[in-house]
Each structure stands twice: as C-alpha cells, then as structure tokens.
Design an enzyme around this catalytic site. Structure first.
Site, PDB file in Angstrom:
ATOM      1  N   GLU A   1      -4.509   8.370   4.806  1.00  0.00           N
ATOM      2  CA  GLU A   1      -4.802   9.579   5.578  1.00  0.00           C
ATOM      3  C   GLU A   1      -4.588  10.841   4.731  1.00  0.00           C
ATOM      4  O   GLU A   1      -4.797  11.951   5.209  1.00  0.00           O
ATOM      5  CB  GLU A   1      -3.914   9.629   6.826  1.00  0.00           C
ATOM      6  CG  GLU A   1      -4.507   8.907   8.026  1.00  0.00           C
ATOM      7  CD  GLU A   1      -4.880   7.453   7.773  1.00  0.00           C
ATOM      8  OE1 GLU A   1      -3.981   6.668   7.411  1.00  0.00           O
ATOM      9  OE2 GLU A   1      -6.059   7.102   7.905  1.00  0.00           O
TER      10      GLU A   1
ATOM     11  N   ASN B   1      -9.117   2.655   5.255  1.00  0.00           N
ATOM     12  CA  ASN B   1     -10.304   3.493   5.415  1.00  0.00           C
ATOM     13  C   ASN B   1     -10.661   4.237   4.133  1.00  0.00           C
ATOM     14  O   ASN B   1      -9.789   4.600   3.353  1.00  0.00           O
ATOM     15  CB  ASN B   1     -10.054   4.524   6.522  1.00  0.00           C
ATOM     16  CG  ASN B   1      -8.880   5.437   6.191  1.00  0.00           C
ATOM     17  OD1 ASN B   1      -7.738   5.029   6.323  1.00  0.00           O
ATOM     18  ND2 ASN B   1      -9.149   6.655   5.746  1.00  0.00           N
TER      19      ASN B   1
ATOM     20  N   ASP C   1     -12.030   4.993  11.040  1.00  0.00           N
ATOM     21  CA  ASP C   1     -10.704   4.579  10.565  1.00  0.00           C
ATOM     22  C   ASP C   1     -10.447   3.107  10.871  1.00  0.00           C
ATOM     23  O   ASP C   1      -9.353   2.719  11.247  1.00  0.00           O
ATOM     24  CB  ASP C   1      -9.589   5.448  11.161  1.00  0.00           C
ATOM     25  CG  ASP C   1      -8.236   5.159  10.510  1.00  0.00           C
ATOM     26  OD1 ASP C   1      -8.215   4.863   9.298  1.00  0.00           O
ATOM     27  OD2 ASP C   1      -7.210   5.204  11.209  1.00  0.00           O
TER      28      ASP C   1
HETATM   29 CA    CA Z   1      -6.291   4.609   8.125  1.00  0.00          CA
END
Ligand code: CA
Length: 582
Positions: free
Chosen positions: A196, A278, A320
């Site tokens: 993230e 991701n 995600d």
């Molecule tokens: Ca993630």
C-alpha cells in the site's frame, strides 16, 4: 534418502518424540519431514507444504467433545491488538509470536514463561493492517522472526538471547514484516509487506545461521535480481522479466507486489511458492498492462532465486486482490498440484511443477469482476463494467466512476490459512462474503505515503453472515459443505486424521467440526476473537491442540460497514492449549 527418513517416521511414532526429548537442533531433513512429525510443529503451515494436516487421531470425531483446557498463557502488556500467530512446538517449548513484534518461549508442560523477547519498535512504523505477526521459523538452535520495522531477529531457543539481527529494508519507506519466515533447502526465505506504500516486493534467501544474504529476487518485472558474495557484495543475477513489457513508464519502480504472507516449499518439487500482492497504486488506469508479477503465484528455484514459473491470478488488478494467499501443494490423480484460494474469489489448482492451470472455480457466492477463468488461456473473463472508473474521465468530479465490486478488497479469503486433508481430499477454506463501493482518484508516489489512488467502503452481502468455512473439492470445484459465521472469518484452519477440522471465530470460539459433514462437535470460548490458526502435536502419549486468541487484524481497521457490525468484540492476547479430559 528422504523416503528412508519418512519410512522411519511412519514405522515408529517414537522417532519424533526422541527428537523432542533429546533437544536436537532443527535440521533441514527434520523440516522436510515436518508434516509427518507428530511430536513437534516445526514450521508455519505444520510442514512447509502448508497443508495444516496432522496424522494424529487420538482426538477424533468420537471423543472431541471431551476436549478441555490444559493451560493458558497471557501475552500481557498494555498493547494487545490482533494476534494472528501460529505457535511452533519443539523440544519441550512452545515458541509463539505476538502483536508489536514480541515472541515468547513457553514451557509445554505447564504454560510457564521461559523467556520473552520484545523488539524495540520506532515510532514511525507503517503496518497497513494492524501490528500483527504470524509466526516464527526454527533452524538449528535458533528461532527466527520478522518485525514491524522490517528486521529479522534470530534468538537462541533456550535463552531468548539475540544471535543475529538484520535490517531487511527501510520502514520509513513503508516496509514491514508480518509473515513467518520459511526454511527451504537450508536457506531462510522471507518476503516483505508494504504494497500500500509503493514498495517493491521481493523474496530474499539468507543463511539462517548468520543472517547473511544469499540471493534476492524482486517480484516486479524490470528489477534486477542479485546474489551476494562472501563479503555481502551484490552481484547482478538476471533481470526479473523484461523492463516495460507489462508496466508503462516508470511505474514498475514503485510497483508493489509485496510478498507479505511469505511462502510455502514442497520438497517433492524442490520449489518455493510465494504469492504476490497488488500492483501499486490501486488505480489501475495509471498502469495499463498485466503488471507482472503482481497478484500472482511465483515458483522459485530455492538454490538460485530464479523464477521457474509464475501464474497471474488477477492481471492488471484494480481491486486490491492481492494474490498473496498460500499455495498449498497436494497429490491428485498421481500428480503434484497446488491449491490457492485467491482473494479475488476463485480457487485455483495449478500443476506444482509447471504452473499450468488445471482448474479454477468460485468458492464464494458473488464475484462481480470476472465471470470465470478460461482454463485454456488461464486468463480471467473480465466483466465489462467491473472496474472502478478512470478519474481522468471526471465522471464524478475528480473521482472516477464508483462501482460496487465483490469480493471486497479484504478478500474472499485473506491471511487466514486454509487446510487440506489427504483423508477427505478436501480443502477447508475460511471464506468471507462481502463487497465494496470502490472508486479511483488521482495519485502520485511519495516515499512513505499511502499509494492507493482509490477510496472504498466495505459492505456485507447478506444480513445473517459474512464468514463461511467451506469444504472445497479441488477436482470438481464443488462445495461439499459450509458452516456460516456471523462475523468475517479471520483465523486459520487445521485438519487431522481424527476426521476433524479446527478453526476459530472472531466471536471467540475455537470449534471442531466433522471433516466429512461439517457438523459441529465441540467449541470453546477463548475470551477474545480468534484470528490465528490452530496446531496439534503429541507429547508423552497425549495429543494437544493449541490456538492463539486476540481479536484484531485488518477488519476493525478497514472493514467499513462490516467493522461497525463487529465493534463490540474485545481485544486480548493469549494462547490456549487443550487435551482430552480423562
Ligand atoms: Ca494490498
């Protein structure tokens, strides 16, 4: 060699107990036979293949109703939060990690504390999803774990004293570590968290005795891999893929694909399997292309760090759907495969040697982003309007068009590991049914800043449940049975030759079900939510079951409307051990 060793183990249950009693150092061959050694739990996954299956049957469907606490141990302290740790059992001790990068050694006989190590954390750590840790690794006389400030710490099993400590990366850039390290072929394999924050995911191999780097393999296409000489100098070891083939411009430099759940290793194939998170940022319109090797399963040659195969579960991920979930190897029709319950809602079966897709099917009720997986090409069949809109099209001011997507980004399954029973040939998957409103926004990379370009609100899909423990047949794709749960499931699963499935709930229960039918046979209230996987072992002729209790993790932080539904749950921090009442 391995066959002889396994044969010995099978022939005599006493072999494993001799290790435990003798205090032998943990060796590579012990780790390769760990799934059959009932006297110890030597690794995360109850064997590096990650099946979480025990051949023990003393506790079984007929008597599990008599399971009762043997002892409990509190992690103490003012700091509690999520406890996602799987304990390790060896040489008369339990090694269990806890929130805020703590680890305890506990006397197996009575639950007395032998030692504690509390890692000194800086103020600026940036764990995305609570201050959790999922477990440690054992090698030689060491117990090794990763910390929230992205360090590896190796402690003496007997004293808790630091033997070595290595900084893996810069926590101020968003790196952290929460997964249990993996030992394969005598090397310590670790990943990193931080998808993230625009980090670059990678797998590293170290000498477990010293912490010295052996090789490093980035998981974002375009980055150079390295191996290391005796003085620690990096030597180029081949670029991962082809620069700019699946990434536009410079986005690969901050491409995510974090290896935050660690990996599995199968001695039968000699490969280590790491799931990748991701691609960064979440706004997929900024990075047209497949964005290799994000949201994938990546199989690595343990000795060299080269990628042997990769399979991408979600190309150009916009939701995600971290493909970080564990790849659990198993036998089917005389061949070796791996099963993976992906966050994106599909269960995948890949050939463990080549990566070729064998089967893929939904294991949750609602999937909006794709109608299925094409078994010929291995690619998803995307729905036309499943992706949040491009913010540069300005349909909602600076925001792109909002879509309702399912599963939610917390996944049809998240960090809670599933189990596989060779007895029933079923996977036991802790699934969740939820969706989200998601939209994209403009974003640019800034070191240490959240790098999403997205906003979201998670919503339940059904009034009466979110969690569902599902028995999944990897061959047919059929759900053999399910047990619903009001709160989202966040703990892992274990299955045993006693015909049982054990799992915990955020409501605080450790439960035992009949592995064939899903019928509930036993439950125990642990006093806080269970978000960790159970383990079992045998000592002095008695089978024990243990689980960590302590509500937390990503749901209370990111769960939106779902978080509001479960905000009455209390935090905690303890480990419970059970045995049959006489
Ligand atoms: Ca993630």
């Amino acid at each position: 060699m391995r066959k002889t060793f396994m044969g010995l183990l099978l022939a005599s249950g006493g072999v494993g107990m001799a290790w435990a009693a003798g205090g032998a150092a943990v060796t590579t061959s012990m780790l390769e036979g760990a799934s059959k050694n009932t006297a110890a739990v030597l690794s995360f996954g109850m064997g590096s293949e990650g099946q979480r299956y025990s051949p023990l049957a003393q506790i079984n469907t007929a008597n599990v109703g008599r399971l009762t606490p043997a002892w409990s141990f509190s992690f103490g302290g003012e700091k509690q939060r999520g406890q996602e740790s799987q304990p390790l059992i060896h040489n008369g001790k339990m090694f269990v990690t806890a929130s805020y990068s703590r680890i305890f050694a506990v006397d197996l006989k009575n639950g007395a504390k032998l030692w504690k190590y509390e890692h000194r954390l800086p103020d600026g750590i940036m764990p995305c999803c609570d201050v959790v840790n999922r477990g440690a690794a054992l090698f030689d006389n060491l117990v090794i774990f990763g910390t929230l400030d992205a360090q590896l710490v190796a402690l003496d099993q007997d004293t808790g004293k630091i033997v070595w400590k290595e900084k893996v990366d810069d926590y101020a850039a968003g790196y952290s570590m929460t997964a249990a390290p993996l030992i394969a072929k005598g090397l310590l394999l670790t990943g990193v968290s931080g998808g993230e924050f625009g980090i670059v995911g990678r797998v590293e191999a170290r000498n477990p005795r010293t912490g010295e780097l052996v090789w490093s393999r980035p998981m974002v296409e375009g980055h150079m891999g390295h191996k290391y000489d005796k003085d620690g100098n990096a030597i180029d070891n081949g670029i991962t893929g082809t620069p700019n083939k699946s990434w536009p411009g410079d986005l690969w430099k901050t491409g995510g694909a974090s290896t935050w759940m660690g990996g599995t290793y199968d001695p039968a194939t000699g490969l280590a399997y790491f799931g990748t998170g991701n691609p960064a940022p979440w706004n997929s319109h900024l990075r047209p292309g497949d964005n290799l090797y994000s949201s994938s399963t990546v199989a690595l040659d343990v000795t060299t760090g080269q990628i042997k195969w990769s399979y991408q579960n979600t190309p150009n991920d916009a939701w995600d759907f971290d493909g970080a979930n564990e790849f659990v190897t198993f036998d089917m029709d005389g061949k070796r495969y791996g099963g993976k319950a992906d966050r994106n809602g599909f269960f995948y079966v890949n050939d463990a040697t080549t990566g070729k897709l064998q089967n893929a099917f939904p294991y949750v009720k609602k999937i909006t982003w794709a109608t299925g997986i094409d078994l010929q090409t291995g690619r998803p069949k995307y729905t036309a309007d499943g992706r949040p809109g491009d913010p540069t099209k300005g349909e909602e001011g600076k925001k792109g068009k909002t879509v309702f997507a399912a599963p939610a980004f917390l996944g049809a399954k998240n960090q809670m590991p599933m189990a596989y029973s060779p007895q029933t040939k079923l996977f036991y998957v802790p699934a969740n049914e939820w969706g989200m409103d998601i939209w994209n926004e403009p974003i640019s990379y800034k070191k240490g800043g959240a790098y999403l370009g997205a906003g979201f609100t998670i919503r339940p899909l059904f009034d009466d449940y979110i969690g569902a423990l599902r028995a999944v047949d990897p061959k047919t794709g059929k759900i053999a049975w399910e047990v619903k749960n009001t709160a989202p499931l966040w703990g892992g699963v274990m299955t045993t030759a006693g015909g049982l499935v054990f799992y915990g709930t955020p409501e605080g229960y450790l439960k035992a079900l009949d592995a064939k039918s899903g019928k509930e046979l036993w439950k125990f209230q642990t006093g806080s939510g269970v978000v960790a996987p159970p383990v079992t072992w045998q000592d002095g002729g008695v089978q024990y079951v243990a689980v960590v209790s302590g509500w937390g993790g990503a749901v209370p932080l990111w769960g939106g409307e779902v978080a509001k539904k479960v905000n009455f749950l209390e935090q905690g921090g303890s480990v419970w051990v059970f045995k049959l009442m006489k």
